[in-house]
Motif scaffolding. Structure first.
Motif, PDB file in Angstrom:
ATOM      1  N   THR A  25      59.433  95.005 -14.911  1.00  0.00           N
ATOM      2  CA  THR A  25      58.313  95.867 -14.559  1.00  0.00           C
ATOM      3  C   THR A  25      57.519  95.277 -13.422  1.00  0.00           C
ATOM      4  O   THR A  25      57.117  95.987 -12.501  1.00  0.00           O
ATOM      5  N   SER A  26      57.300  93.969 -13.428  1.00  0.00           N
ATOM      6  CA  SER A  26      56.542  93.355 -12.341  1.00  0.00           C
ATOM      7  C   SER A  26      57.332  93.433 -11.036  1.00  0.00           C
ATOM      8  O   SER A  26      56.772  93.631  -9.971  1.00  0.00           O
ATOM      9  N   LYS A  27      58.673  93.278 -11.088  1.00  0.00           N
ATOM     10  CA  LYS A  27      59.493  93.410  -9.893  1.00  0.00           C
ATOM     11  C   LYS A  27      59.548  94.854  -9.420  1.00  0.00           C
ATOM     12  O   LYS A  27      59.482  95.131  -8.233  1.00  0.00           O
ATOM     13  N   SER A  28      59.663  95.783 -10.350  1.00  0.00           N
ATOM     14  CA  SER A  28      59.776  97.180  -9.968  1.00  0.00           C
ATOM     15  C   SER A  28      58.442  97.735  -9.469  1.00  0.00           C
ATOM     16  O   SER A  28      58.419  98.673  -8.692  1.00  0.00           O
ATOM     17  N   ALA A  29      57.335  97.166  -9.919  1.00  0.00           N
ATOM     18  CA  ALA A  29      56.034  97.620  -9.423  1.00  0.00           C
ATOM     19  C   ALA A  29      55.894  97.299  -7.940  1.00  0.00           C
ATOM     20  O   ALA A  29      55.403  98.119  -7.166  1.00  0.00           O
ATOM     21  N   LEU A  33      55.622 100.072  -4.956  1.00  0.00           N
ATOM     22  CA  LEU A  33      54.575 100.108  -3.933  1.00  0.00           C
ATOM     23  C   LEU A  33      55.174 100.127  -2.531  1.00  0.00           C
ATOM     24  O   LEU A  33      54.687 100.830  -1.645  1.00  0.00           O
ATOM     25  N   VAL A  34      56.241  99.360  -2.311  1.00  0.00           N
ATOM     26  CA  VAL A  34      56.903  99.367  -1.013  1.00  0.00           C
ATOM     27  C   VAL A  34      57.552 100.718  -0.766  1.00  0.00           C
ATOM     28  O   VAL A  34      57.489 101.270   0.333  1.00  0.00           O
ATOM     29  N   GLN A  35      58.160 101.276  -1.794  1.00  0.00           N
ATOM     30  CA  GLN A  35      58.849 102.552  -1.679  1.00  0.00           C
ATOM     31  C   GLN A  35      57.870 103.693  -1.383  1.00  0.00           C
ATOM     32  O   GLN A  35      58.213 104.633  -0.677  1.00  0.00           O
ATOM     33  N   ILE A  36      56.675 103.624  -1.874  1.00  0.00           N
ATOM     34  CA  ILE A  36      55.675 104.663  -1.628  1.00  0.00           C
ATOM     35  C   ILE A  36      54.834 104.347  -0.393  1.00  0.00           C
ATOM     36  O   ILE A  36      54.499 105.228   0.394  1.00  0.00           O
ATOM     37  N   GLY A  37      54.492 103.084  -0.191  1.00  0.00           N
ATOM     38  CA  GLY A  37      53.571 102.704   0.883  1.00  0.00           C
ATOM     39  C   GLY A  37      54.159 102.822   2.280  1.00  0.00           C
ATOM     40  O   GLY A  37      53.489 103.279   3.198  1.00  0.00           O
ATOM     41  N   LEU A  38      55.409 102.412   2.482  1.00  0.00           N
ATOM     42  CA  LEU A  38      56.004 102.461   3.821  1.00  0.00           C
ATOM     43  C   LEU A  38      56.141 103.892   4.356  1.00  0.00           C
ATOM     44  O   LEU A  38      55.756 104.152   5.493  1.00  0.00           O
ATOM     45  N   PRO A  39      56.668 104.850   3.593  1.00  0.00           N
ATOM     46  CA  PRO A  39      56.697 106.224   4.124  1.00  0.00           C
ATOM     47  C   PRO A  39      55.309 106.791   4.380  1.00  0.00           C
ATOM     48  O   PRO A  39      55.107 107.542   5.337  1.00  0.00           O
TER      49      PRO A  39
END
Length: 143
Positions: A25-29, A33-39
């Motif tokens: 969960t800590s890795k996927s969080a 964030l990277v998956q949502i923040g970059l786009p």
């Protein structure tokens, strides 16, 4: 006491699964964030970039339907622009800065004919941009 150990033994795989899930969960969080923040940053950057391009190439429309019309505008420096405006039947050359506007010259006869000025709305510019270039027709004289 010995019997309690045997009762907790079936729960051991469940507890190790909970511990592994907490680590994932800590890795996927972070991945989330990277998956949502970059786009999101990319889209905001594109909006700002298109706004700067529109400002740079003067793509915004100016309301020239009133009694005073801006016929042409040219930047002289970073803060001063020369503008040719039409007020009534006279054309005026003015300099415009952040603090003031000065009338440089009043033309009694029109310097620029504003009736043949091309409209520069987005639809016209876009259709010209995507229109393929026309090739010249060949004549029989060419080798």
């Amino acid at each position: 006491m010995n019997n309690a150990r045997y009762l907790l033994l079936p729960l051991l795989p469940l507890l190790t699964g909970v511990a592994q899930a907490a680590q994932e969960t800590s890795k996927s969080a972070t991945g989330y964030l990277v998956q949502i923040g970059l786009p999101l940053l990319l889209i905001v950057g594109m909006i700002v970039g298109f706004g700067l391009l529109a400002k740079r190439f003067n793509l915004h429309s100016v309301n020239n339907k009133g009694p005073v019309k801006v016929l042409s505008s040219t930047p002289v420096s970073g803060q001063v622009r020369l503008c040719l405006i039409e007020a009534g039947d006279k054309q005026l050359l003015i300099s415009v800065s952040n603090q003031q506007a000065n009338c440089l010259h009043v033309f009694d006869s029109p310097v620029v004919d504003n009736t043949e000025k091309e409209t520069r709305d987005f639809a016209t510019l876009f259709s010209l941009a995507i229109k393929p270039p026309q090739q010249k027709a060949r004549t029989g004289d060419d080798p």
